[in-house]
Motif scaffolding. Structure first.
Motif, PDB file in Angstrom:
ATOM      1  N   TYR A 153       0.813  -1.214   0.000  1.00 59.85           N
ATOM      2  CA  TYR A 153       0.000   0.000   0.000  1.00 59.85           C
ATOM      3  C   TYR A 153       0.851   1.271   0.000  1.00 59.85           C
ATOM      4  N   ALA A 154       2.174   1.124   0.029  1.00 59.10           N
ATOM      5  CA  ALA A 154       3.038   2.298   0.048  1.00 59.10           C
ATOM      6  C   ALA A 154       4.351   1.972  -0.640  1.00 59.10           C
ATOM      7  N   SER A 336       2.066   6.742  -0.143  1.00 58.11           N
ATOM      8  CA  SER A 336       0.829   6.068  -0.522  1.00 58.11           C
ATOM      9  C   SER A 336       0.008   6.988  -1.411  1.00 58.11           C
TER      10      SER A 336
END
Length: 446
Positions: A153-154, A336
């Motif tokens: 997610y990042a 993100s």
């Protein structure tokens, strides 16, 4: 601007200016009073970006955005920089009100997990699979803190900061010993240094997170990374693993053997007093972040220049299951993409990720800042007096089977505070290993 001590949240300060620089939060404005534009980022694919102000990071973040905007005039990125503490509050408030930026800068771990649970950030897993060349440019060990439930997610960005064991070569010469190659050798060195009135280890115990680094390494070397992985995953009673009790007992054995400087629990890291104990020869060793090199170079006179500082990865524990290449610390900083951003803004962010943030200028910039980039192949840029140190830090980060994130960043704020409180009590012999485990099991998943 005041010349505040460097903290573990900062990048290495190797250059004369960077080494004595203030913390990321200490310089620059506190950011604009408004939200900075929200998640839509304007029309035509424009995007917004929030991050931290101040040296040494802000100039290189701004330079990346300037390069991108020059190459993409129809889909520009608008940055907003905040002081550290102000950023943490503003980003949380803005995301909760759906007014956050397109790109969200952070530390990964527990904070990222909260974003994921609230559906505030994009799942980048498929995008990275489709853009394998981008992922391949980044140290694989940096992705752990940007991953939640096996999904990324990042994107790891900027620099890596492993924790290492520093030592004073002159102190070892005085007792005729070599740096420790195992936990047993560490314990055998303790009475030898004490006999010469040299503290075996410097420790700024009042700051608590400094103590935490000992637990992180000892648990990893004893049991591998799996135990804390279960804690991070929220598994009930995950701290009850026998390896945890073993690790806690080893810590208290070291305390009881006078392994740390007398009065360590009243020494604060913010003043860099722990660093001074090492470079003045009052302590022989210190477990600390790679940023410590810059502090000692700036504040320790000719200590580093004269080759008196040594460093190494934390040694293995006899019979331990952990891979001795593993390390802990800050495996990177993270970006993100807001799930609330427009499709066009998301595409701009992904283009920024796949071009500017992995280009040669980005890599060179972070080396110039005094840091080891998360991007592979930076070794050729390590030159001058600091070359060997930078090469060794890159080697530790790149060679680590697991690069674990600092526990207090990996856990939720609630669990992290309980962790730090109980670590302080452990080192002060105010709680038993079992009491420590019981307290920590009580905040798993909170």
């Amino acid at each position: 601007m005041t010349n505040n001590p460097i903290s573990r949240r900062n990048f290495l300060g190797l250059a004369a200016g960077a080494a004595g620089a203030a913390a990321l939060a200490a310089c620059g404005s506190s950011g604009p009073s408004n939200s900075g534009g929200g998640s839509t980022g304007g029309g035509g694919g424009a995007a917004s970006y929030w991050s931290l102000s101040g040296p040494p990071g802000e100039p290189y973040r701004q330079a990346a955005i300037d390069r991108f905007n020059k190459a993409n005039p129809d889909s520009k990125i608008t940055p907003t920089f905040f002081q550290n503490d102000a950023y943490k509050q503003k980003i949380k408030t803005a995301l909760g009100a759906n007014q956050g930026p397109t790109m969200i800068w952070g530390w990964g771990g527990g904070g990222l997990k909260e974003y994921v649970n609230s559906n505030q950030v994009e799942d980048l897993t498929d995008w990275l699979a489709q853009n394998a060349a981008v992922k391949d440019k980044i140290l694989s060990s940096s992705f752990g803190a940007g991953t939640v439930n096996n999904k990324v997610y990042a994107l790891p960005v900027e620099t890596v900061q492993p924790i290492v064991l520093f030592y004073n070569k002159e102190a070892f010469s005085k007792i005729g010993a070599e740096p420790p190659k195992s936990w047993g050798e560490i314990m055998s060195l303790v009475p030898k240094f004490n006999a010469q009135k040299i503290a075996p280890f410097s420790l700024a115990g009042q700051s608590r997170w400094t103590n935490m680094m000992w637990l992180e390494f000892l648990l990893d070397r004893t049991a591998g990374s799996e135990v804390f992985d279960r804690v991070f995953a929220g598994e009930k009673d995950a701290w009850s693993d026998p390896a945890v009790l073993d690790m806690l007992q080893k810590v208290q054995d070291l305390v009881k053997a006078n392994g740390f400087i007398k009065g360590f629990s009243s020494i604060a890291a913010d003043s860099n007093a722990d660093q001074a104990l090492l470079y003045t020869g009052k302590a022989a060793m210190m477990v600390h972040g790679s940023w410590s090199y810059g502090i000692q170079k700036e504040q320790g006179g000719n200590f580093v220049k004269d080759g008196k500082l040594g460093w190494m990865n934390f040694p293995p524990v006899e019979g331990g299951k952990g891979d001795p290449t593993n390390t802990v610390g800050n495996p990177g900083q993270y970006l993100s993409i807001s799930s609330k951003a427009t499709a066009e803004a998301k595409e701009t962010a992904k283009k920024f990720f796949s071009t500017t943030l992995v280009d040669d200028e980005e890599k060179a910039g972070w080396v110039k800042s005094g840091g080891v980039p998360v991007l592979k192949g930076a070794e050729s840029l390590f030159t001058g007096d600091d070359a060997q140190f930078l090469k060794d830090m890159a080697g530790i980060a790149n060679g680590a089977k697991t690069f674990a994130q600092s526990w207090d960043q990996a856990l939720s704020p609630t669990a992290a505070e309980t962790l730090l409180d109980n670590i302080a009590k452990l080192f002060q012999l105010q709680v038993s290993p079992q009491q420590w485990v019981d307290a920590m099991n009580g905040v798993i998943g909170k």
